[in-house]
Design a protein around this motif. Structure first.
Motif, PDB file in Angstrom:
ATOM      1  N   VAL A 203       0.826  -1.205   0.000  1.00  0.00           N
ATOM      2  CA  VAL A 203       0.000   0.000   0.000  1.00  0.00           C
ATOM      3  C   VAL A 203       0.861   1.257   0.000  1.00  0.00           C
ATOM      4  N   THR A 204       1.935   1.268   0.779  1.00  0.00           N
ATOM      5  CA  THR A 204       2.790   2.456   0.878  1.00  0.00           C
ATOM      6  C   THR A 204       3.409   2.808  -0.460  1.00  0.00           C
ATOM      7  N   THR A 205       3.957   1.799  -1.138  1.00  0.00           N
ATOM      8  CA  THR A 205       4.582   2.031  -2.442  1.00  0.00           C
ATOM      9  C   THR A 205       3.551   2.467  -3.470  1.00  0.00           C
ATOM     10  N   ALA A 206       2.377   1.829  -3.440  1.00  0.00           N
ATOM     11  CA  ALA A 206       1.319   2.183  -4.384  1.00  0.00           C
ATOM     12  C   ALA A 206       0.900   3.636  -4.208  1.00  0.00           C
ATOM     13  N   THR A 207       0.727   4.051  -2.967  1.00  0.00           N
ATOM     14  CA  THR A 207       0.308   5.425  -2.688  1.00  0.00           C
ATOM     15  C   THR A 207       1.373   6.419  -3.130  1.00  0.00           C
ATOM     16  N   ALA A 208       2.647   6.092  -2.873  1.00  0.00           N
ATOM     17  CA  ALA A 208       3.745   6.985  -3.275  1.00  0.00           C
ATOM     18  C   ALA A 208       3.817   7.116  -4.792  1.00  0.00           C
ATOM     19  N   ARG A 209       3.666   6.019  -5.506  1.00  0.00           N
ATOM     20  CA  ARG A 209       3.664   6.063  -6.968  1.00  0.00           C
ATOM     21  C   ARG A 209       2.546   6.977  -7.486  1.00  0.00           C
ATOM     22  N   ALA A 210       1.357   6.786  -6.918  1.00  0.00           N
ATOM     23  CA  ALA A 210       0.206   7.578  -7.361  1.00  0.00           C
ATOM     24  C   ALA A 210       0.426   9.058  -7.107  1.00  0.00           C
ATOM     25  N   GLU A 211       1.042   9.385  -5.974  1.00  0.00           N
ATOM     26  CA  GLU A 211       1.296  10.795  -5.653  1.00  0.00           C
ATOM     27  C   GLU A 211       2.256  11.437  -6.650  1.00  0.00           C
ATOM     28  N   HIS A 212       3.091  10.608  -7.308  1.00  0.00           N
ATOM     29  CA  HIS A 212       4.011  11.123  -8.319  1.00  0.00           C
ATOM     30  C   HIS A 212       3.443  10.995  -9.732  1.00  0.00           C
ATOM     31  N   GLY A 213       2.131  10.797  -9.826  1.00  0.00           N
ATOM     32  CA  GLY A 213       1.469  10.794 -11.121  1.00  0.00           C
ATOM     33  C   GLY A 213       1.601   9.498 -11.892  1.00  0.00           C
ATOM     34  N   GLU A 214       1.918   8.395 -11.209  1.00  0.00           N
ATOM     35  CA  GLU A 214       2.045   7.091 -11.872  1.00  0.00           C
ATOM     36  C   GLU A 214       1.079   6.099 -11.236  1.00  0.00           C
ATOM     37  N   PRO A 215      -0.180   6.077 -11.632  1.00  0.00           N
ATOM     38  CA  PRO A 215      -1.103   5.094 -11.047  1.00  0.00           C
ATOM     39  C   PRO A 215      -0.555   3.682 -11.236  1.00  0.00           C
ATOM     40  N   PRO A 216      -0.275   2.971 -10.157  1.00  0.00           N
ATOM     41  CA  PRO A 216       0.435   1.703 -10.269  1.00  0.00           C
ATOM     42  C   PRO A 216      -0.502   0.517 -10.492  1.00  0.00           C
ATOM     43  N   ILE A 217       0.097  -0.613 -10.743  1.00  0.00           N
ATOM     44  CA  ILE A 217      -0.589  -1.899 -10.716  1.00  0.00           C
ATOM     45  C   ILE A 217      -0.211  -2.558  -9.389  1.00  0.00           C
ATOM     46  N   LEU A 218      -1.177  -2.701  -8.488  1.00  0.00           N
ATOM     47  CA  LEU A 218      -0.924  -3.331  -7.199  1.00  0.00           C
ATOM     48  C   LEU A 218      -0.911  -4.841  -7.397  1.00  0.00           C
ATOM     49  N   VAL A 219       0.185  -5.489  -7.018  1.00  0.00           N
ATOM     50  CA  VAL A 219       0.340  -6.941  -7.172  1.00  0.00           C
ATOM     51  C   VAL A 219       0.404  -7.555  -5.783  1.00  0.00           C
ATOM     52  N   ARG A 220      -0.540  -8.450  -5.500  1.00  0.00           N
ATOM     53  CA  ARG A 220      -0.694  -8.975  -4.141  1.00  0.00           C
ATOM     54  C   ARG A 220      -0.950 -10.486  -4.174  1.00  0.00           C
ATOM     55  N   PRO A 221      -0.645 -11.184  -3.081  1.00  0.00           N
ATOM     56  CA  PRO A 221      -0.970 -12.610  -3.033  1.00  0.00           C
ATOM     57  C   PRO A 221      -2.468 -12.872  -3.141  1.00  0.00           C
ATOM     58  N   GLU A 222      -3.256 -11.997  -2.548  1.00  0.00           N
ATOM     59  CA  GLU A 222      -4.706 -12.160  -2.568  1.00  0.00           C
ATOM     60  C   GLU A 222      -5.362 -10.786  -2.518  1.00  0.00           C
ATOM     61  N   ALA A 223      -6.622 -10.731  -2.936  1.00  0.00           N
ATOM     62  CA  ALA A 223      -7.367  -9.475  -2.871  1.00  0.00           C
ATOM     63  C   ALA A 223      -7.874  -9.279  -1.454  1.00  0.00           C
ATOM     64  N   SER A 224      -7.502  -8.174  -0.839  1.00  0.00           N
ATOM     65  CA  SER A 224      -7.867  -7.924   0.555  1.00  0.00           C
ATOM     66  C   SER A 224      -8.489  -6.541   0.701  1.00  0.00           C
ATOM     67  N   THR A 225      -9.536  -6.457   1.500  1.00  0.00           N
ATOM     68  CA  THR A 225     -10.148  -5.159   1.758  1.00  0.00           C
ATOM     69  C   THR A 225      -9.237  -4.260   2.589  1.00  0.00           C
ATOM     70  N   ASP A 226      -8.181  -4.820   3.189  1.00  0.00           N
ATOM     71  CA  ASP A 226      -7.216  -3.977   3.895  1.00  0.00           C
ATOM     72  C   ASP A 226      -6.488  -3.034   2.939  1.00  0.00           C
ATOM     73  N   ASP A 227      -6.542  -3.340   1.645  1.00  0.00           N
ATOM     74  CA  ASP A 227      -5.849  -2.527   0.647  1.00  0.00           C
ATOM     75  C   ASP A 227      -6.731  -1.436   0.053  1.00  0.00           C
ATOM     76  N   VAL A 228      -7.870  -1.150   0.678  1.00  0.00           N
ATOM     77  CA  VAL A 228      -8.830  -0.233   0.050  1.00  0.00           C
ATOM     78  C   VAL A 228      -8.235   1.141  -0.210  1.00  0.00           C
ATOM     79  N   ALA A 229      -7.366   1.636   0.678  1.00  0.00           N
ATOM     80  CA  ALA A 229      -6.771   2.962   0.469  1.00  0.00           C
ATOM     81  C   ALA A 229      -5.899   2.972  -0.774  1.00  0.00           C
ATOM     82  N   ALA A 230      -5.190   1.881  -1.041  1.00  0.00           N
ATOM     83  CA  ALA A 230      -4.350   1.812  -2.233  1.00  0.00           C
ATOM     84  C   ALA A 230      -5.188   1.617  -3.492  1.00  0.00           C
ATOM     85  N   LEU A 231      -6.239   0.818  -3.385  1.00  0.00           N
ATOM     86  CA  LEU A 231      -7.081   0.567  -4.558  1.00  0.00           C
ATOM     87  C   LEU A 231      -7.649   1.866  -5.124  1.00  0.00           C
ATOM     88  N   ALA A 232      -7.900   2.822  -4.237  1.00  0.00           N
ATOM     89  CA  ALA A 232      -8.493   4.089  -4.681  1.00  0.00           C
ATOM     90  C   ALA A 232      -7.560   4.889  -5.587  1.00  0.00           C
TER      91      ALA A 232
END
Length: 548
Positions: free
Chosen positions: A411-440
């Motif tokens: 989540v931290t890396t995803a958020t940092a990428r997005a803040e620099h104008g690069e919407p990332p592809i989040l790659v995770r072992p499983e889909a988790s609602t704990d990642d909702v802040a990054a998914l946005a």
């Protein structure tokens, strides 16, 4: 009033603000003669009281629980804590507005050393009983005591490996009994006390755990993201258990009455044999292998026919596309939840138009439902041409469109990428609602496991995130910041492309083409113009004088 009793014979329809959207949906399904397990509901006001008093239950709650349990006992002819035909219950959250996967649930409550022999005698199925017990121990540790799932998941993985079976539901009685013993030891070690053997203590703890989930980080983030303010809290629905994990004549599933990505009028369904509901919605178990469209293949023709009937009934009652959860217990379908389906803007547009054509809603209702969308911005992407590049792997599409971006593994890396104008592809072992802040802030989500109807996939789809789940060739090394898809290795930050059409995963950023549903947009704009003209006529004082 804080206690509401539900049975399968139809009942009143209180406000969802009071009983929660889940219970309100159950009541409406009962009134439509759909089968629901009997239940009682503790209203949302009790959650507000709980948090207002520093995490303490109101003094009247134990008596409300006792009255509710007596109701469910009478409906089922079982006894909670009984040693002969013990009643087990699920303890489910229910906010006034649907919050998929953000709040907690505890299943199999009431199973303990004193009730286990009675359940064995009543069912004659020791595999089912020991499987249910080990599930309760893990779930209770996570929800009620705040434990990480890691130590319990490690025990399950170890048992699967040692006994040479592909999944936990294929462990035999001896293996499950051993696994349960190890989980009881792990619970004592992690929590610092033995697992509670009093069913009433279990039930009270589970209710408090659900109330506490209202203020978890993911729940607060979701309400902020969806601008859900002024809600009192979650209700708690305590419902007689129905079991999808009692053999190959049973299972659990989640279905959408229409495709929530495209809006097509097809039943969109995931189903697992010999499984409980959390196996589908939690995102920890893979369904489909990316070789097809991910549709459940374990349904008998008769069960598929009955589910289509259920789908049609739900749309006629709720006049909208529905997302429903169900359990099949030895061939019998039980409805556990329904809600208006979360959908992409593209699907929202098509569903609204189709429902008008089918006579389910009128144009004014369709326009009201589309009011929050900028119609001229509804679009999706596809690859510019059939790619000559071979995909690295395939997954099960859980959305639509195409997304390219740099890989982010947390989540931290995803958020940092997005803040620099690069919407990332989040790659995770499983889909988790704990990642909702990054998914946005992500353009896409790729997971090694999970199902397209899991709670996290539902949220990702609603947010317009291109989502691929259960990429079985994907492995993730978080320490080395490396992912492998088949034989191909990628570093965190490397660009990849996800194709939500066929589930393909490509290296690099590929050229995309934007598509828009122009015909549907033009149609709705014409409705808007007609509606505006009608309102202008009604508000014209000179016209009103002539008509008078």
């Amino acid at each position: 009033m804080s206690l509401f009793l539900l049975d399968g014979n139809g009942s009143a329809e209180p406000d969802a603000e009071v009983v929660g959207a889940k219970a309100a949906g159950l009541m409406r399904m009962a009134n439509a003669a759909l089968p629901i397990p009997p239940a009682f509901v503790l209203g949302t006001a009790l959650c507000a009281d709980y948090h207002a008093h520093g995490g303490r239950l109101d003094a009247k709650v134990p008596e409300l629980i006792a009255r509710g349990i007596r109701h469910v006992e009478q409906c089922t002819a079982q006894r909670f804590g009984g040693t002969r035909r013990p009643l087990l219950v699920s303890v489910r959250s229910g906010a006034p507005v649907s919050m998929p996967g953000m709040l907690d649930t505890v299943l199999d409550v009431g199973l303990c050393e004193s009730t286990l022999p009675g359940l064995l005698l009543a069912t004659g199925d020791p595999v089912f009983v020991w499987d249910s017990y080990r599930r309760l121990i893990q779930c209770y540790a996570e929800v009620v005591d705040g434990s990480s799932p890691a130590p319990f998941t490690a025990l399950v993985d170890d048992a699967i490996q040692r006994h040479g079976v592909p999944a936990a539901n294929e462990l035999d009685v001896a293996a499950l009994r051993e696994l349960t013993g190890r989980m009881l030891d792990a619970y004592r070690s992690v929590v610092g006390r033995p697992f509670p053997q009093d069913p009433t203590v279990q039930l009270t703890g589970a209710i408090e755990g659900v109330f506490r989930s209202w203020n978890t980080e993911r729940a607060v983030a979701y309400r902020r993201l969806e601008r859900l303010t002024g809600l009192p809290g979650t209700a708690v629905t305590v419902q007689a258990m129905v079991f999808g994990n009692c053999g190959l004549g049973s299972g659990s599933g989640v279905a959408f009455t229409r495709d929530p990505a495209t809006g097509e009028h097809n039943l969109y369904l995931d189903f697992l044999l010999d499984a409980q509901g959390e196996d589908v919605v939690a995102g920890r178990n893979g369904i489909g292998d990316g070789s097809g469209d991910g549709v459940a293949t374990d349904l008998t023709p008769e069960l598929a026919r009955r589910l289509r009937e259920v789908s049609n009934t739900l749309e006629s009652v709720f006049t909208d596309a529905q997302d429903f959860e169900f359990t099949v217990e030895e061939g019998t379908i039980w409805m556990l939840q329904t809600r208006d389906a979360k959908r992409t803007p593209w699907a929202a547009l098509r569903i609204a138009c189709d429902l008008v054509d089918e006579g389910i809603i009128d144009r004014d209702t369709a326009l009201d439902r589309l009011r929050g969308y900028d119609l001229d911005q509804i679009s999706r992407h596809r690859l510019a041409s059939a790619s000559a590049q071979r995909p690295l792997g395939r997954a099960v599409p859980a959305g639509m469109g195409v997304a390219s971006g740099p890989i982010a593994l947390d989540v931290t890396t995803a958020t940092a990428r997005a803040e620099h104008g690069e919407p990332p592809i989040l790659v995770r072992p499983e889909a988790s609602t704990d990642d909702v802040a990054a998914l946005a802030v992500c353009g896409g989500l790729l997971t090694a496991g999970g199902a397209r109807t899991s709670h996290a996939a539902v949220v990702a789809r609603q947010l317009g995130v291109v989502c691929l789940v259960n990429c079985t060739s994907l492995t993730i090394d978080t320490e080395a910041h490396v992912v492998r898809i088949g034989a191909h290795e990628l570093q965190e930050g490397d660009p990849i492309t996800l194709d939500g059409g066929d589930g393909s995963v490509y290296a690099g950023g590929l050229e995309l083409v934007e598509e828009r549903p122009t015909e549907l947009i033009d149609r709705v704009h014409a409705w808007q113009q007609d509606q505006a003209a009608q309102r202008a006529q009604l508000s014209d004082p000179s016209r009103r004088r002539i008509e008078d």
